[in-house]
Design a protein around this motif. Structure first.
Motif, PDB file in Angstrom:
ATOM      1  N   LYS A 100       0.806  -1.227   0.000  1.00 47.95           N
ATOM      2  CA  LYS A 100       0.000   0.000   0.000  1.00 47.95           C
ATOM      3  C   LYS A 100       0.838   1.276   0.000  1.00 47.95           C
ATOM      4  CE  LYS A 100      -4.179  -1.599   2.303  1.00 47.95           C
ATOM      5  NZ  LYS A 100      -5.027  -1.389   3.490  1.00 47.95           N
ATOM      6  N   ASP A 101       1.937   1.283   0.748  1.00 51.26           N
ATOM      7  CA  ASP A 101       2.735   2.510   0.838  1.00 51.26           C
ATOM      8  C   ASP A 101       3.825   2.594  -0.236  1.00 51.26           C
ATOM      9  OD1 ASP A 101       4.575   0.674   1.797  1.00 51.26           O
ATOM     10  OD2 ASP A 101       4.670   1.522   3.813  1.00 51.26           O
ATOM     11  N   CYS A 102       3.858   1.614  -1.116  1.00 48.33           N
ATOM     12  CA  CYS A 102       4.768   1.606  -2.268  1.00 48.33           C
ATOM     13  C   CYS A 102       6.240   1.782  -1.883  1.00 48.33           C
ATOM     14  CB  CYS A 102       4.369   2.676  -3.280  1.00 48.33           C
ATOM     15  SG  CYS A 102       2.699   2.460  -3.928  1.00 48.33           S
ATOM     16  N   ASN A 103       6.644   1.159  -0.771  1.00 44.45           N
ATOM     17  CA  ASN A 103       8.047   1.258  -0.357  1.00 44.45           C
ATOM     18  C   ASN A 103       8.863   0.036  -0.773  1.00 44.45           C
ATOM     19  OD1 ASN A 103       7.168  -0.666   1.460  1.00 44.45           O
ATOM     20  ND2 ASN A 103       8.016   0.353   3.262  1.00 44.45           N
ATOM     21  N   GLY A 104       8.214  -0.895  -1.488  1.00 45.80           N
ATOM     22  CA  GLY A 104       8.927  -2.076  -1.966  1.00 45.80           C
ATOM     23  C   GLY A 104       9.012  -3.196  -0.941  1.00 45.80           C
ATOM     24  N   LEU A 105       8.390  -3.014   0.218  1.00 44.00           N
ATOM     25  CA  LEU A 105       8.418  -4.014   1.284  1.00 44.00           C
ATOM     26  C   LEU A 105       6.992  -4.289   1.752  1.00 44.00           C
ATOM     27  CD1 LEU A 105      11.332  -2.449   3.346  1.00 44.00           C
ATOM     28  CD2 LEU A 105      11.491  -4.463   1.862  1.00 44.00           C
ATOM     29  N   ILE A 106       6.788  -5.465   2.310  1.00 42.67           N
ATOM     30  CA  ILE A 106       5.480  -5.832   2.849  1.00 42.67           C
ATOM     31  C   ILE A 106       5.546  -5.723   4.371  1.00 42.67           C
ATOM     32  CG2 ILE A 106       3.747  -7.673   3.063  1.00 42.67           C
ATOM     33  CD1 ILE A 106       3.977  -6.509   0.233  1.00 42.67           C
ATOM     34  N   SER A 107       4.764  -4.801   4.908  1.00 41.79           N
ATOM     35  CA  SER A 107       4.712  -4.619   6.361  1.00 41.79           C
ATOM     36  C   SER A 107       3.789  -5.666   6.977  1.00 41.79           C
ATOM     37  CB  SER A 107       4.187  -3.222   6.696  1.00 41.79           C
ATOM     38  OG  SER A 107       2.811  -3.126   6.315  1.00 41.79           O
ATOM     39  N   ARG A 108       3.743  -5.706   8.296  1.00 40.95           N
ATOM     40  CA  ARG A 108       2.840  -6.626   8.979  1.00 40.95           C
ATOM     41  C   ARG A 108       1.387  -6.342   8.584  1.00 40.95           C
ATOM     42  NH1 ARG A 108       4.857  -9.622  12.233  1.00 40.95           N
ATOM     43  NH2 ARG A 108       5.058  -9.824  14.415  1.00 40.95           N
ATOM     44  N   GLU A 109       1.028  -5.068   8.545  1.00 42.40           N
ATOM     45  CA  GLU A 109      -0.337  -4.690   8.181  1.00 42.40           C
ATOM     46  C   GLU A 109      -0.655  -5.102   6.739  1.00 42.40           C
ATOM     47  OE1 GLU A 109      -2.813  -0.638   7.228  1.00 42.40           O
ATOM     48  OE2 GLU A 109      -1.279  -0.534   8.779  1.00 42.40           O
ATOM     49  N   GLU A 110       0.285  -4.872   5.836  1.00 41.03           N
ATOM     50  CA  GLU A 110       0.076  -5.248   4.436  1.00 41.03           C
ATOM     51  C   GLU A 110      -0.012  -6.765   4.296  1.00 41.03           C
ATOM     52  OE1 GLU A 110       2.356  -1.390   2.483  1.00 41.03           O
ATOM     53  OE2 GLU A 110       3.500  -3.191   2.986  1.00 41.03           O
ATOM     54  N   TYR A 111       0.800  -7.494   5.065  1.00 45.25           N
ATOM     55  CA  TYR A 111       0.736  -8.959   5.025  1.00 45.25           C
ATOM     56  C   TYR A 111      -0.619  -9.430   5.540  1.00 45.25           C
ATOM     57  CZ  TYR A 111       2.010 -13.844   5.391  1.00 45.25           C
ATOM     58  OH  TYR A 111       2.030 -15.210   5.231  1.00 45.25           O
ATOM     59  N   MET A 112      -1.127  -8.768   6.571  1.00 40.18           N
ATOM     60  CA  MET A 112      -2.440  -9.126   7.101  1.00 40.18           C
ATOM     61  C   MET A 112      -3.505  -8.964   6.018  1.00 40.18           C
ATOM     62  SD  MET A 112      -3.575 -10.236   9.964  1.00 40.18           S
ATOM     63  CE  MET A 112      -5.157 -10.995   9.841  1.00 40.18           C
ATOM     64  N   GLY A 113      -3.413  -7.881   5.244  1.00 40.00           N
ATOM     65  CA  GLY A 113      -4.333  -7.683   4.132  1.00 40.00           C
ATOM     66  C   GLY A 113      -4.216  -8.797   3.101  1.00 40.00           C
ATOM     67  N   PHE A 114      -2.992  -9.218   2.836  1.00 39.23           N
ATOM     68  CA  PHE A 114      -2.750 -10.314   1.896  1.00 39.23           C
ATOM     69  C   PHE A 114      -3.390 -11.606   2.395  1.00 39.23           C
ATOM     70  CE2 PHE A 114       0.059 -14.005   1.174  1.00 39.23           C
ATOM     71  CZ  PHE A 114      -0.156 -14.183  -0.181  1.00 39.23           C
ATOM     72  N   VAL A 115      -3.183 -11.916   3.671  1.00 33.69           N
ATOM     73  CA  VAL A 115      -3.719 -13.166   4.238  1.00 33.69           C
ATOM     74  C   VAL A 115      -5.242 -13.140   4.220  1.00 33.69           C
ATOM     75  CG1 VAL A 115      -3.859 -14.569   6.340  1.00 33.69           C
ATOM     76  CG2 VAL A 115      -1.676 -13.648   5.609  1.00 33.69           C
ATOM     77  N   LYS A 116      -5.829 -12.013   4.545  1.00 30.50           N
ATOM     78  CA  LYS A 116      -7.297 -11.905   4.506  1.00 30.50           C
ATOM     79  C   LYS A 116      -7.798 -12.103   3.085  1.00 30.50           C
ATOM     80  CE  LYS A 116      -8.113  -8.953   8.500  1.00 30.50           C
ATOM     81  NZ  LYS A 116      -8.613  -7.648   8.950  1.00 30.50           N
ATOM     82  N   PHE A 117      -7.027 -11.640   2.125  1.00 28.87           N
ATOM     83  CA  PHE A 117      -7.423 -11.742   0.725  1.00 28.87           C
ATOM     84  C   PHE A 117      -7.421 -13.175   0.232  1.00 28.87           C
ATOM     85  CE2 PHE A 117      -6.076 -11.834  -3.755  1.00 28.87           C
ATOM     86  CZ  PHE A 117      -7.204 -11.266  -4.323  1.00 28.87           C
ATOM     87  N   VAL A 118      -6.351 -13.914   0.569  1.00 29.33           N
ATOM     88  CA  VAL A 118      -6.257 -15.280   0.071  1.00 29.33           C
ATOM     89  C   VAL A 118      -6.978 -16.238   0.993  1.00 29.33           C
ATOM     90  CG1 VAL A 118      -4.157 -14.934  -1.254  1.00 29.33           C
ATOM     91  CG2 VAL A 118      -3.989 -15.721   1.090  1.00 29.33           C
TER      92      VAL A 118
END
Length: 118
Positions: A100-118
């Motif tokens: 989401k923040d386009c920093n090239g890394l997956i944060s804990r929050e972004e990973y949580m979004g990924f897990v909820k998605f899949v």
């Protein structure tokens, strides 16, 4: 023969990432209207704990952020492809969907979004 197998795996991985990209856009519209029972599971202490445990296992350097390459085991598992078929390009494309923040890394929050998605 092996080269054809790798090329076929590469094509399947790109197709999977294309589907994830399209589905992610639709999910952002659907999430707010999910039934309360599904939302409760996705926000439950157990689900969050499981996701954060997965994140910690992938975060081998303990930085609290995952570089795209760290997503390789997840992508291999999702696609049921050999880990050797997953390239950095595949990982970067997957990371772009959830970074989401386009920093090239997956944060804990972004990973949580990924897990909820899949």
């Amino acid at each position: 023969e092996a080269r054809r197998g790798i090329e076929a795996g590469d094509a399947r991985l790109h197709a999977l990432i294309d589907r994830l990209t399209a589905d992610k856009a639709a999910l952002d519209e659907v999430l707010p209207s999910l039934p309360d029972s599904i939302t409760a599971v996705l926000n439950s202490k157990e689900f969050v704990s499981m996701a954060m445990h997965q994140f910690d296992n992938l975060d081998t350097e303990g930085r609290g952020e995952l570089p795209p390459r760290a997503m390789a085991p997840v992508l291999a598992s999702l696609s049921e492809e050999s880990p050797w078929t997953v390239t950095l390009e595949h990982c970067m494309r997957l990371a772009l969907i959830f970074d989401k923040d386009c920093n090239g890394l997956i944060s804990r929050e972004e990973y949580m979004g990924f897990v909820k998605f899949v």
